[in-house]
Scaffold this motif. Structure first.
Motif, short mmCIF file in Angstrom:
data_model
loop_
_atom_site.label_atom_id
_atom_site.label_comp_id
_atom_site.label_asym_id
_atom_site.label_seq_id
_atom_site.Cartn_x
_atom_site.Cartn_y
_atom_site.Cartn_z
N ILE A 12 19.48 69.21 -89.48
CA ILE A 12 20.65 68.72 -88.76
C ILE A 12 21.15 67.48 -89.48
O ILE A 12 20.36 66.60 -89.83
N THR A 13 22.45 67.43 -89.72
CA THR A 13 23.06 66.27 -90.34
C THR A 13 24.14 65.71 -89.43
O THR A 13 24.65 66.42 -88.55
N ASP A 14 24.49 64.47 -89.68
CA ASP A 14 25.58 63.84 -88.95
C ASP A 14 26.74 63.70 -89.92
O ASP A 14 26.65 62.98 -90.91
N ALA A 15 27.82 64.41 -89.64
CA ALA A 15 28.98 64.43 -90.53
C ALA A 15 29.97 63.33 -90.20
O ALA A 15 31.07 63.33 -90.70
N GLY A 16 29.60 62.39 -89.36
CA GLY A 16 30.52 61.34 -88.96
C GLY A 16 31.37 61.75 -87.77
O GLY A 16 31.63 60.95 -86.89
N ASP A 17 31.79 62.99 -87.75
CA ASP A 17 32.57 63.49 -86.61
C ASP A 17 31.74 64.43 -85.74
O ASP A 17 32.27 65.20 -84.96
N GLY A 18 30.43 64.37 -85.89
CA GLY A 18 29.56 65.18 -85.06
C GLY A 18 28.37 65.73 -85.83
O GLY A 18 28.35 65.76 -87.05
N ARG A 19 27.36 66.14 -85.09
CA ARG A 19 26.16 66.70 -85.70
C ARG A 19 26.39 68.16 -86.07
O ARG A 19 27.12 68.88 -85.40
N ILE A 20 25.73 68.56 -87.16
CA ILE A 20 25.86 69.92 -87.66
C ILE A 20 24.46 70.50 -87.88
O ILE A 20 23.62 69.86 -88.51
N LEU A 21 24.24 71.69 -87.36
CA LEU A 21 23.04 72.45 -87.69
C LEU A 21 23.34 73.20 -88.97
O LEU A 21 24.24 74.05 -89.01
N ASN A 22 22.64 72.85 -90.04
CA ASN A 22 22.80 73.51 -91.34
C ASN A 22 21.71 74.55 -91.50
O ASN A 22 20.52 74.21 -91.45
N LEU A 23 22.10 75.79 -91.67
CA LEU A 23 21.15 76.88 -91.91
C LEU A 23 21.37 77.38 -93.33
O LEU A 23 22.50 77.70 -93.71
N ARG A 24 20.31 77.43 -94.13
CA ARG A 24 20.40 77.91 -95.50
C ARG A 24 19.70 79.25 -95.63
O ARG A 24 18.51 79.34 -95.37
N ILE A 45 20.21 78.64 -83.39
CA ILE A 45 21.54 78.31 -82.85
C ILE A 45 21.45 78.01 -81.35
O ILE A 45 22.03 77.04 -80.87
N ARG A 46 20.72 78.82 -80.63
CA ARG A 46 20.61 78.61 -79.18
C ARG A 46 19.86 77.34 -78.82
O ARG A 46 20.13 76.72 -77.79
N LEU A 47 18.90 76.94 -79.65
CA LEU A 47 18.06 75.79 -79.33
C LEU A 47 18.62 74.45 -79.79
O LEU A 47 18.12 73.40 -79.38
N THR A 48 19.63 74.46 -80.62
CA THR A 48 20.17 73.19 -81.12
C THR A 48 21.09 72.53 -80.10
O THR A 48 21.64 73.20 -79.24
N ASP A 49 21.22 71.22 -80.22
CA ASP A 49 22.22 70.52 -79.42
C ASP A 49 23.41 70.11 -80.30
O ASP A 49 24.33 69.47 -79.82
N ALA A 50 23.37 70.50 -81.56
CA ALA A 50 24.48 70.20 -82.47
C ALA A 50 25.70 71.05 -82.09
O ALA A 50 25.55 72.24 -81.81
N PRO A 51 26.89 70.46 -82.06
CA PRO A 51 28.08 71.22 -81.65
C PRO A 51 28.61 72.19 -82.71
O PRO A 51 29.44 73.04 -82.41
N ARG A 52 28.13 72.04 -83.95
CA ARG A 52 28.60 72.94 -85.02
C ARG A 52 27.43 73.52 -85.80
O ARG A 52 26.42 72.86 -86.00
N VAL A 53 27.63 74.75 -86.26
CA VAL A 53 26.63 75.46 -87.06
C VAL A 53 27.30 75.88 -88.36
O VAL A 53 28.38 76.47 -88.35
N VAL A 54 26.64 75.59 -89.48
CA VAL A 54 27.14 76.02 -90.79
C VAL A 54 26.03 76.80 -91.48
O VAL A 54 24.91 76.30 -91.62
N VAL A 55 26.34 78.01 -91.91
CA VAL A 55 25.40 78.83 -92.66
C VAL A 55 25.76 78.73 -94.13
O VAL A 55 26.84 79.18 -94.56
#
Length: 110
Positions: A12-24, A45-55
């Motif tokens: 999980i990263t913080d992009a400044g405008d919100g947290r992102i769950l990064n999946l590689r 995806i279901r378990l994260t509290d990050a508002p955005r997901v990026v694959v």
């Protein structure tokens, strides 16, 4: 998780405008790989509290139609959880498969 030439890692990263769950997603992701990874992708995806997901698909060498189904399942899980969902850094044959399927147009970010 890394196993048999494919894998799924996350952070999980913080992009400044919100947290992102990064999946590689890495390696050759065929029918057998998708059977092992779909639940892991959806659960992450279901378990994260990050508002955005990026694959991130930069390390993905191959996908087939089963992987398309896995990515759609991830998109559905994100949407049902109120999260944004995007695909990024697809290259070569992986990008071509996503373009032909329409997923790159629908979900692509780059």
């Amino acid at each position: 998780m890394d196993h048999e030439g494919f894998g799924l890692t996350s952070d999980i990263t913080d992009a400044g405008d919100g947290r992102i769950l990064n999946l590689r997603l890495t390696g050759a992701v065929d029918m057998d790989a998708c059977a092992k990874l779909t639940d892991k992708l959806v659960d992450a995806i279901r378990l994260t509290d990050a508002p955005r997901v990026v694959v991130d698909l930069e390390g993905t060498e191959f996908i087939d139609s089963h992987c398309i189904g896995m990515l759609v399942a991830g998109f559905d899980a994100a949407r049902l959880s109120g999260r944004g969902f995007a695909l990024t850094r697809a290259r070569g044959v992986v990008r071509r498969v996503l373009e032909v399927s329409g997923l790159m147009t629908l979900l692509g970010r780059d």
